[in-house]
Design a protein around this motif. Sequence first.
Motif, PDB file in Angstrom:
ATOM      1  N   ASP A  72      12.893   3.822   2.723  1.00  0.00           N
ATOM      2  CA  ASP A  72      11.701   4.191   3.474  1.00  0.00           C
ATOM      3  C   ASP A  72      10.538   3.314   3.014  1.00  0.00           C
ATOM      4  N   SER A  79       6.384  13.413   9.950  1.00  0.00           N
ATOM      5  CA  SER A  79       6.591  12.404   8.919  1.00  0.00           C
ATOM      6  C   SER A  79       6.709  13.076   7.569  1.00  0.00           C
ATOM      7  N   PRO A 114       8.386  12.114   3.223  1.00  0.00           N
ATOM      8  CA  PRO A 114       9.400  11.368   2.468  1.00  0.00           C
ATOM      9  C   PRO A 114      10.800  11.916   2.734  1.00  0.00           C
ATOM     10  N   SER A 115      11.829  11.101   2.432  1.00  0.00           N
ATOM     11  CA  SER A 115      13.179  11.565   2.739  1.00  0.00           C
ATOM     12  C   SER A 115      13.524  12.784   1.888  1.00  0.00           C
ATOM     13  N   LYS A 149      12.757  17.372   7.217  1.00  0.00           N
ATOM     14  CA  LYS A 149      12.380  17.069   8.598  1.00  0.00           C
ATOM     15  C   LYS A 149      13.499  17.453   9.569  1.00  0.00           C
ATOM     16  N   GLU A 197      14.637  10.356  13.998  1.00  0.00           N
ATOM     17  CA  GLU A 197      14.707   8.915  13.692  1.00  0.00           C
ATOM     18  C   GLU A 197      15.538   8.181  14.735  1.00  0.00           C
ATOM     19  N   SER A 219      15.741   4.214  14.086  1.00  0.00           N
ATOM     20  CA  SER A 219      15.703   3.567  12.775  1.00  0.00           C
ATOM     21  C   SER A 219      16.909   2.677  12.522  1.00  0.00           C
ATOM     22  N   HIS A 261      10.114   7.794   9.465  1.00  0.00           N
ATOM     23  CA  HIS A 261       9.500   7.490   8.184  1.00  0.00           C
ATOM     24  C   HIS A 261       8.512   6.348   8.325  1.00  0.00           C
ATOM     25  N   GLU A 287       5.182   5.152   9.467  1.00  0.00           N
ATOM     26  CA  GLU A 287       3.889   5.734   9.824  1.00  0.00           C
ATOM     27  C   GLU A 287       3.286   5.030  11.027  1.00  0.00           C
TER      28      GLU A 287
END
Lengths: 272, 315, 481
Positions: free
Chosen positions: C177, C298, C300-301, C305, C415, C418, C448, C450
């Motif tokens: 990320d 959004s 962090p992993s 989410k 995602e 991604s 992830h 922004e």
Amino acid sequence: MTTFTLTPRWLARRPNARYMGLVLLVLLLLFAWLTPWLFPADPARQNLLHTLATPSLSEPLGTDHLGRSQLARLASAIRLSIGLALLSVLSAAIPGVLLGVAAGWRGDWLDRGLGLVADCVLAMPGLLLVFMLAAMAPGQFWSLYVGIALVLWVEYFRVVRAATRSLVTSPQLQASRLLGFGKVYLFRRHLWPELAPSVLTLAAFGAANAVLAVAALGFVSIGLRPPTAELGLMMTELLPYYQEAPWVLLQPIAAVFLLVLSFQLLAGRDPR
Amino acid sequence: MSQAIVRLLVSRLLQAGLVAWAVGTLTFLLTRALPGDMAYRIAAGRYGYENVDRDAAQAVASELNLDSHPLSAYAHWLGDLLQGKLGHSLVSGEPVWQELGHQLGHSLDLALTAVVLALLIGPPLGMLAGLRRGKALDKASLVAATGLRSLPPFVIGLLLIMLFSVTLGWLPAAGHGTAAHLWLPALSLALGLAAVSARVSRNAMARVASAPFYAFAMTKGLSPQRTFWRHGLRNVGVPVVAYLGVQLIYLIEGVVVVESLFAWPGIGHALVHALVARDVPMVQGTALAMGLLFVALNTLVDLACLAIDPRRRPA
Amino acid sequence: MTSLHVDRLSVSANDQVLVAPFSFSLQAGQCLTLLGETGAGKSLLAQAIMGTLPAGLTAQGQITLDGEDLMALTLPRRRAIWGRRLILLPQEPWHALDPLMTAERQIQETYRHAAGHDTERAVRYARQDLVSLGLDTAGARLPGELSGGMAQRVAFAAARAAGGKMVIADEPTKGLDSARRDDVVAMLKQTLAEGGTLLTITHDVEVARQLGGRIMILRNGDCIEAGPADQVLQQPISEYGRRLVAAEPSRWAPRRQYSRPDAPPVIEATQLSKARGGRTLFSEISLSIAPGEIVGISGPSGCGKSTLGDLLLGLSRPDRGQVRRAPGVAARRFQKLYQDPPAAFAPHWTLDTLLKDLIRQHRLDATRIPPLMDRLGLANVLLDRYPSDVSGGELQRFALLRALLLDPVMLFADEPTSRLDPITQQETMALLIELARERECAVMLVSHDEALIRHSCDRCLSLGNAEPHRPVPSTASSLPA
């Protein structure tokens, strides 16, 4: 995206092992079921004047120590082995797969309950169980069949349960569920295509193991009784005559080898 | 560390319990399936034939509730098993424990020799084949392994007898006593085990050798030899040892049949004899011993896995 | 002095040329970035320079390191250069570390066996490395017990311990990320600052921008454009270069304002809480989404989410709180797009079969399909293929098609772009937003990135303050006894 294969050339050129296994199995089936038509002879009829005869036109595989036709006995024994193997594989695979899917899908108490039953069967090497079950009704075909099927179903159950468990939470299944599809559809389109190769591989290995188990039982005289023609039993009976007639003893050995080999090749996979 | 071992031992102990229960139940069913006067046979098994009369048989019958209810009889049967009362052999009249004591050593000799032989033959060949995929050795080992896997151990044994003792006359075919007697039965078991573990090692070696960490070890500057010793061997060892657990089934099943073939005086041979002679106490004793031997060897394999795979030792 | 000259280097398999003849030269202390989409043959170049091409591939041309012709060297001589003069940083550090060896020993062994220090020094240097990377407590851990970022740092230290100055980094930020990507770039720049020379291979325009130096853009094995970083990234000359740079989310056209505050929400959640494995993912989240609204998510992993999406879609239950959907709307009108398109399709059937299944299941009007396929830019021939035989971008549009046939009121897009290359990502996002607006379908977009959220969403929901990926066990107890 550039794709290129790095398969070694010898691998690509090697004839497909599964195909070879299939051909071998078909040949064995033909031999076992056509022989009674082409050379009608009673596998139990003795002729003590013609014991351990060398192969001839009338007896293409010679005769055993009691003058019985080796050709008829061998064909009969292979029919017995294949028949028992297929029967026990089928009756193990169907409940094994269904219970595995049910346990993997539902989880919870069903999973734990069936898991415990499976652990009980797996606590001991399967052949010991088959031995003891066979001893309860000596010489009976059904006790062999029940014993072998009882040991075999666990493999299907465990493999299918593990695969189902991971598939049930997979995006592909979730997506179809969100799209409104029912359980039958999910099984048909998602689960079965993933399970089928493993189930077929297990079935082939299972058939090989069934052939081995029957032969082992016959060999140690716990299984079927004389005068039944059975491969393991034939080896025991013919062992004392090795020096006089090695070709006769080698026949059931070759038959077991070819049967198991054909199933192993059909399984088409190394362990792991 | 010790926590992992405790968990492992507990689960293997549970397995041992399951084995005892399954053997007890099956032999109980076997007694019920036997023809003839059961009480008399069991009394004879307990006290020896010379001490048995109608009264003794009657006493046993009432003690075990043999005539009355199958369920309470079953409970008694398992109760005896739990206390370690295995009775006497119906054939020899000797206590089952005593017979087992003689046989266990022989079976262990055979089983362990076979495993050691298999590990000396299989994994080294397999790893070599895995490092040279597609070369002659790889192809030859594939053919040999496929062939050997299609032969049950007693057939391998038969072929070995034909070759080594009948045709060549190098080794004795049956019996025991000298080291020479151990060779053929041990080899009969070892060849099949080696064939499978060679394939497992070969595939593991091929997988490891093409793993990114193997390449990285070399690109960071280690020599190929050092990379093999430091990163290859252990990573191949983990699946090979773990698969040994699966192969134990083959080993135990093989021991039973191979002992019978070679008249090797171990537990497997005794089990087959007892089954043929319907010697119920001996069937129970030998099957129990075989099952527990299986559990014990599995425990050793588990401990070996734990020793070579640090991932199994949670911090 | 370290210098690397590559002259007309090409890679081919049998007669097929995979990387066209290619030249560059790199002086000590310089930095060169090869930029291009996945599958452009970039990694093959790195392998050709190292001499680690897989069997069946051959390299032609000239590679000169410090005046020495590498192509003329035998394999053992070439191996002697690895680590000591030429360093290859691994792609995915988790896989590059031996799973059975502790982190510290993997650094140690490079000092001991590649650099040739004695054991006592190797131990000392490895400890110093760990401390300077902020990993002093992680030395005794196995790679499986390290977070991705930690594994990355351990791999860097292990790779560089033999003292080489010429560093090749092959996709060093794959699957990371943005925060962790920036860490990696900082580490690479550190290498430069310490007098190293850097050749980076990446698909990420942002990585190229942060590294600076010179850039070469590759496509299908050809070099399309080369020059100083600011010049190439500010005013690309080639058509492809322009599209690649424009595809960066931060350069997307600003979104149009959209609001329907008066409409009743399609979905409402109040006070949602969920824990997994004893760890609270989020607590007391409330949200309400209007028809056609595009909401970014959004964080962090590992912050929950995707779990939030499962709760909203009714795939799992919250520990506390409740989800209310608009009354009278069928459950199947809440749909999801997945991160990895091939994973969301049954792999053993053609797309046509799967579409027909859907039509039959819900008695839909099959004539709606052709215009919709046109709209999504999907050719008819794709229908006869299996999910694995179409590109990721096409398959994601198929997933969109499948969802749109059910007239969704909400799409949870996890995602969705991604795994796609930048240009495809831009096209897919544009289509998704356009169609959602048109059909008043609300979209919840997890990302992830922004910039991507800023440029596509009406508002953004931040989940966060999640703990690191893995609970950290104390060092002492993880020592094998």
